[in-house]
Design a protein around this motif. Sequence first.
Motif, PDB file in Angstrom:
ATOM      1  N   VAL A   5       0.854  -1.190   0.000  1.00 44.41           N
ATOM      2  CA  VAL A   5       0.000   0.000   0.000  1.00 44.41           C
ATOM      3  C   VAL A   5       0.891   1.242   0.000  1.00 44.41           C
ATOM      4  O   VAL A   5       1.610   1.505   0.968  1.00 44.41           O
ATOM      5  CB  VAL A   5      -0.941   0.026   1.224  1.00 44.41           C
ATOM      6  CG1 VAL A   5      -1.794   1.291   1.209  1.00 44.41           C
ATOM      7  CG2 VAL A   5      -1.829  -1.209   1.243  1.00 44.41           C
ATOM      8  N   ASP A   6       0.832   1.978  -1.105  1.00 45.17           N
ATOM      9  CA  ASP A   6       1.539   3.257  -1.214  1.00 45.17           C
ATOM     10  C   ASP A   6       0.606   4.338  -0.667  1.00 45.17           C
ATOM     11  O   ASP A   6      -0.290   4.810  -1.367  1.00 45.17           O
ATOM     12  CB  ASP A   6       1.905   3.532  -2.672  1.00 45.17           C
ATOM     13  CG  ASP A   6       2.689   4.832  -2.851  1.00 45.17           C
ATOM     14  OD1 ASP A   6       2.733   5.630  -1.895  1.00 45.17           O
ATOM     15  OD2 ASP A   6       3.223   5.056  -3.945  1.00 45.17           O
ATOM     16  N   THR A   7       0.802   4.704   0.593  1.00 45.36           N
ATOM     17  CA  THR A   7      -0.131   5.624   1.242  1.00 45.36           C
ATOM     18  C   THR A   7      -0.067   7.036   0.655  1.00 45.36           C
ATOM     19  O   THR A   7      -1.027   7.795   0.758  1.00 45.36           O
ATOM     20  CB  THR A   7       0.139   5.685   2.758  1.00 45.36           C
ATOM     21  OG1 THR A   7       1.528   5.922   2.984  1.00 45.36           O
ATOM     22  CG2 THR A   7      -0.277   4.388   3.426  1.00 45.36           C
ATOM     23  N   LYS A   8       1.044   7.389   0.031  1.00 50.44           N
ATOM     24  CA  LYS A   8       1.177   8.721  -0.570  1.00 50.44           C
ATOM     25  C   LYS A   8       0.293   8.855  -1.799  1.00 50.44           C
ATOM     26  O   LYS A   8      -0.454   9.835  -1.951  1.00 50.44           O
ATOM     27  CB  LYS A   8       2.640   8.981  -0.934  1.00 50.44           C
ATOM     28  CG  LYS A   8       2.901  10.393  -1.443  1.00 50.44           C
ATOM     29  CD  LYS A   8       2.763  11.427  -0.346  1.00 50.44           C
ATOM     30  CE  LYS A   8       3.205  12.808  -0.832  1.00 50.44           C
ATOM     31  NZ  LYS A   8       3.040  13.851   0.200  1.00 50.44           N
ATOM     32  N   SER A   9       0.355   7.860  -2.683  1.00 51.16           N
ATOM     33  CA  SER A   9      -0.416   7.921  -3.927  1.00 51.16           C
ATOM     34  C   SER A   9      -1.819   7.346  -3.773  1.00 51.16           C
ATOM     35  O   SER A   9      -2.694   7.609  -4.598  1.00 51.16           O
ATOM     36  CB  SER A   9       0.314   7.149  -5.029  1.00 51.16           C
ATOM     37  OG  SER A   9       0.310   5.745  -4.757  1.00 51.16           O
ATOM     38  N   GLY A  10      -2.018   6.551  -2.728  1.00 51.90           N
ATOM     39  CA  GLY A  10      -3.312   5.897  -2.557  1.00 51.90           C
ATOM     40  C   GLY A  10      -3.484   4.674  -3.432  1.00 51.90           C
ATOM     41  O   GLY A  10      -4.592   4.173  -3.619  1.00 51.90           O
ATOM     42  N   ASN A  56      -3.543 -10.471   5.660  1.00 50.65           N
ATOM     43  CA  ASN A  56      -3.728 -11.580   4.722  1.00 50.65           C
ATOM     44  C   ASN A  56      -4.342 -11.124   3.406  1.00 50.65           C
ATOM     45  O   ASN A  56      -3.941 -11.558   2.329  1.00 50.65           O
ATOM     46  CB  ASN A  56      -4.613 -12.664   5.339  1.00 50.65           C
ATOM     47  CG  ASN A  56      -3.855 -13.555   6.298  1.00 50.65           C
ATOM     48  OD1 ASN A  56      -2.707 -13.905   6.062  1.00 50.65           O
ATOM     49  ND2 ASN A  56      -4.492 -13.928   7.402  1.00 50.65           N
ATOM     50  N   ASP A  57      -5.337 -10.247   3.489  1.00 51.72           N
ATOM     51  CA  ASP A  57      -6.064  -9.814   2.295  1.00 51.72           C
ATOM     52  C   ASP A  57      -5.750  -8.359   1.968  1.00 51.72           C
ATOM     53  O   ASP A  57      -5.176  -7.628   2.784  1.00 51.72           O
ATOM     54  CB  ASP A  57      -7.578  -9.971   2.503  1.00 51.72           C
ATOM     55  CG  ASP A  57      -7.990 -11.413   2.739  1.00 51.72           C
ATOM     56  OD1 ASP A  57      -7.298 -12.322   2.220  1.00 51.72           O
ATOM     57  OD2 ASP A  57      -8.990 -11.632   3.443  1.00 51.72           O
ATOM     58  N   ASN A  58      -6.171  -7.937   0.808  1.00 52.12           N
ATOM     59  CA  ASN A  58      -6.059  -6.544   0.400  1.00 52.12           C
ATOM     60  C   ASN A  58      -7.177  -5.754   1.077  1.00 52.12           C
ATOM     61  O   ASN A  58      -8.357  -5.997   0.803  1.00 52.12           O
ATOM     62  CB  ASN A  58      -6.174  -6.437  -1.119  1.00 52.12           C
ATOM     63  CG  ASN A  58      -6.018  -5.009  -1.618  1.00 52.12           C
ATOM     64  OD1 ASN A  58      -5.974  -4.063  -0.837  1.00 52.12           O
ATOM     65  ND2 ASN A  58      -5.942  -4.859  -2.928  1.00 52.12           N
ATOM     66  N   PRO A  59      -6.866  -4.810   1.962  1.00 51.83           N
ATOM     67  CA  PRO A  59      -7.914  -4.096   2.681  1.00 51.83           C
ATOM     68  C   PRO A  59      -8.791  -3.221   1.793  1.00 51.83           C
ATOM     69  O   PRO A  59      -9.910  -2.856   2.193  1.00 51.83           O
ATOM     70  CB  PRO A  59      -7.137  -3.245   3.690  1.00 51.83           C
ATOM     71  CG  PRO A  59      -5.773  -3.116   3.107  1.00 51.83           C
ATOM     72  CD  PRO A  59      -5.524  -4.396   2.371  1.00 51.83           C
ATOM     73  N   ILE A  60      -8.342  -2.917   0.613  1.00 51.15           N
ATOM     74  CA  ILE A  60      -9.177  -2.143  -0.312  1.00 51.15           C
ATOM     75  C   ILE A  60     -10.384  -2.967  -0.734  1.00 51.15           C
ATOM     76  O   ILE A  60     -11.469  -2.437  -0.983  1.00 51.15           O
ATOM     77  CB  ILE A  60      -8.366  -1.708  -1.557  1.00 51.15           C
ATOM     78  CG1 ILE A  60      -7.052  -1.054  -1.138  1.00 51.15           C
ATOM     79  CG2 ILE A  60      -9.183  -0.781  -2.434  1.00 51.15           C
ATOM     80  CD1 ILE A  60      -7.188   0.068  -0.124  1.00 51.15           C
ATOM     81  N   ASP A  61     -10.206  -4.279  -0.807  1.00 50.68           N
ATOM     82  CA  ASP A  61     -11.302  -5.188  -1.160  1.00 50.68           C
ATOM     83  C   ASP A  61     -12.010  -5.731   0.072  1.00 50.68           C
ATOM     84  O   ASP A  61     -13.198  -6.057   0.016  1.00 50.68           O
ATOM     85  CB  ASP A  61     -10.761  -6.368  -1.984  1.00 50.68           C
ATOM     86  CG  ASP A  61     -10.060  -5.910  -3.252  1.00 50.68           C
ATOM     87  OD1 ASP A  61     -10.525  -4.918  -3.860  1.00 50.68           O
ATOM     88  OD2 ASP A  61      -9.039  -6.516  -3.619  1.00 50.68           O
ATOM     89  N   ILE A 110     -11.971  -4.640   4.028  1.00 57.58           N
ATOM     90  CA  ILE A 110     -11.461  -3.795   5.113  1.00 57.58           C
ATOM     91  C   ILE A 110     -11.382  -4.556   6.432  1.00 57.58           C
ATOM     92  O   ILE A 110     -10.586  -4.208   7.315  1.00 57.58           O
ATOM     93  CB  ILE A 110     -12.323  -2.522   5.257  1.00 57.58           C
ATOM     94  CG1 ILE A 110     -11.589  -1.459   6.098  1.00 57.58           C
ATOM     95  CG2 ILE A 110     -13.682  -2.847   5.845  1.00 57.58           C
ATOM     96  CD1 ILE A 110     -10.325  -0.940   5.489  1.00 57.58           C
ATOM     97  N   LYS A 111     -12.154  -5.603   6.579  1.00 55.91           N
ATOM     98  CA  LYS A 111     -12.137  -6.386   7.828  1.00 55.91           C
ATOM     99  C   LYS A 111     -10.791  -7.053   8.065  1.00 55.91           C
ATOM    100  O   LYS A 111     -10.453  -7.425   9.201  1.00 55.91           O
ATOM    101  CB  LYS A 111     -13.236  -7.453   7.800  1.00 55.91           C
ATOM    102  CG  LYS A 111     -14.663  -6.896   7.831  1.00 55.91           C
ATOM    103  CD  LYS A 111     -14.998  -6.280   9.169  1.00 55.91           C
ATOM    104  CE  LYS A 111     -16.453  -5.849   9.234  1.00 55.91           C
ATOM    105  NZ  LYS A 111     -16.777  -5.197  10.531  1.00 55.91           N
ATOM    106  N   THR A 112      -9.988  -7.204   7.020  1.00 59.01           N
ATOM    107  CA  THR A 112      -8.677  -7.838   7.177  1.00 59.01           C
ATOM    108  C   THR A 112      -7.768  -7.011   8.079  1.00 59.01           C
ATOM    109  O   THR A 112      -6.804  -7.535   8.645  1.00 59.01           O
ATOM    110  CB  THR A 112      -8.012  -8.073   5.803  1.00 59.01           C
ATOM    111  OG1 THR A 112      -6.933  -8.992   5.955  1.00 59.01           O
ATOM    112  CG2 THR A 112      -7.482  -6.779   5.203  1.00 59.01           C
ATOM    113  N   MET A 113      -8.071  -5.735   8.245  1.00 56.79           N
ATOM    114  CA  MET A 113      -7.286  -4.883   9.135  1.00 56.79           C
ATOM    115  C   MET A 113      -7.380  -5.335  10.586  1.00 56.79           C
ATOM    116  O   MET A 113      -6.518  -5.005  11.408  1.00 56.79           O
ATOM    117  CB  MET A 113      -7.741  -3.426   9.018  1.00 56.79           C
ATOM    118  CG  MET A 113      -7.556  -2.827   7.627  1.00 56.79           C
ATOM    119  SD  MET A 113      -5.839  -2.734   7.100  1.00 56.79           S
ATOM    120  CE  MET A 113      -5.209  -1.443   8.166  1.00 56.79           C
TER     121      MET A 113
END
Length: 425
Positions: A29-34, A400-405, A407-410
């Motif tokens: 996750v590139d937090t700068k570019s989103g 484990n998962d991509n939080p964009i898809d 969010i519960k993985t957080m």
Amino acid sequence: MKKLLLIFTLLLSIVITAQNTYLHCGKLVDTKSGKVLTEKTIIVSGKKIIAIENGYVNPKNSNDTIIDLKSKTVMPGLIDMHVHIESETNPKKYLEVFTQNEADVAFSSTQYAKISLMSGFTTVRDLGGSGVNVALKKAIASGKIVGPRIFTAEKSLATTGGHADPTNGYRRDLAGNPGPKEGVVNSVEDAKKAVRQRYKNGADLIKITATGGVLSVAKNSSNPQFTLEEIKAICDTAKDYGFHVAAHAHGDEGIQRAILGGVKTIEHGTLMSKETMALMKKHDVYLVPTISAGKFVSEKAKIKNYYPDIIVPKALDIGPKLQDMFGRAYKAGVGIAFGTDAAVFYHGDNAKEFGFMVEAGMPAIETIQSATITNAMILKMEDQLGQLKTGFIADIVATNDNPIDNIKTMENVVFVMKEGKVYKD
């Protein structure tokens, strides 16, 4: 000459054998570019990120290590801007102030600190305790205790009878008359002295209780409790010491006074109006929503004797309103800083806040940015924290998962590195 040669050889051997860590990241996750990038290698040396390379790069030296995160999503260590690391909710909490010694609080706080770190929060802002939080901060920084990096307000500032008056609910012969030393302010001069006392005690910032609150043993949850002049005196004095000011506030008038007085963040903000949201934008003030705390207290208030009777109606009234207010504030363009009020609910459940924010309309990537680059900026650590970037501190977590898809993985961080050291793998 032989001695110099021996020293040079020794130093050279140390350089050659210095161990680097290579993190093979499936997603990053590139937090700068989103954006979420794929197939990257983060190279860590000591406490810092020294390179980020495309693809899965293998070490050049045999003593370097590889950590396989190819099936994970990797991001910067998370920052929670509102915790109380010394304590945790339970039905006997209001009795503990009379039964626990400072040492009891300290030992418990070490457990809460470890839980917070293992949940992916490598940095927290502690918004008020007994002063144990300062000692805990130092113990963690020196490596004696496992926990997140702490920025602490030490003791919150209140007015007499206000939300953080430490003697609320006491019988009269025990209550006494606390003043600036104990964090109670009733004049402009008190305000200045209280800030200076926090500096002396080892605080990193100031927290005020600009309105009444839910969990204090007092009737009102939202009335303004500082004058504008007192808040200005606090903020001006805080600025002299390099502090920013966080303001607990539920009621609209108290929020407006806090904004005009010069605070940087509004904690909770439950009853703020459209006009106040516009004021926040004008003065570059950030909202720390703490939706998790609102949901928790409104549910626990339904359990008989979980809270003292005076608290129950406040919890039932204020708690359910936080998420809706947050959604409106976000849509109005108010700056959002991730914060949960952990201790009001159980430490380790902080990441549930991400899901509540998404439910209210904030995109998943923006919730992560609020817990990384935004919070790092408020803490004046934007050149060291909040991004996976060369030269930044190696605070790195993975899910484990991509939080964009999803969010519960957080809520299930599976890898935690803080300052280059792996704490959870």
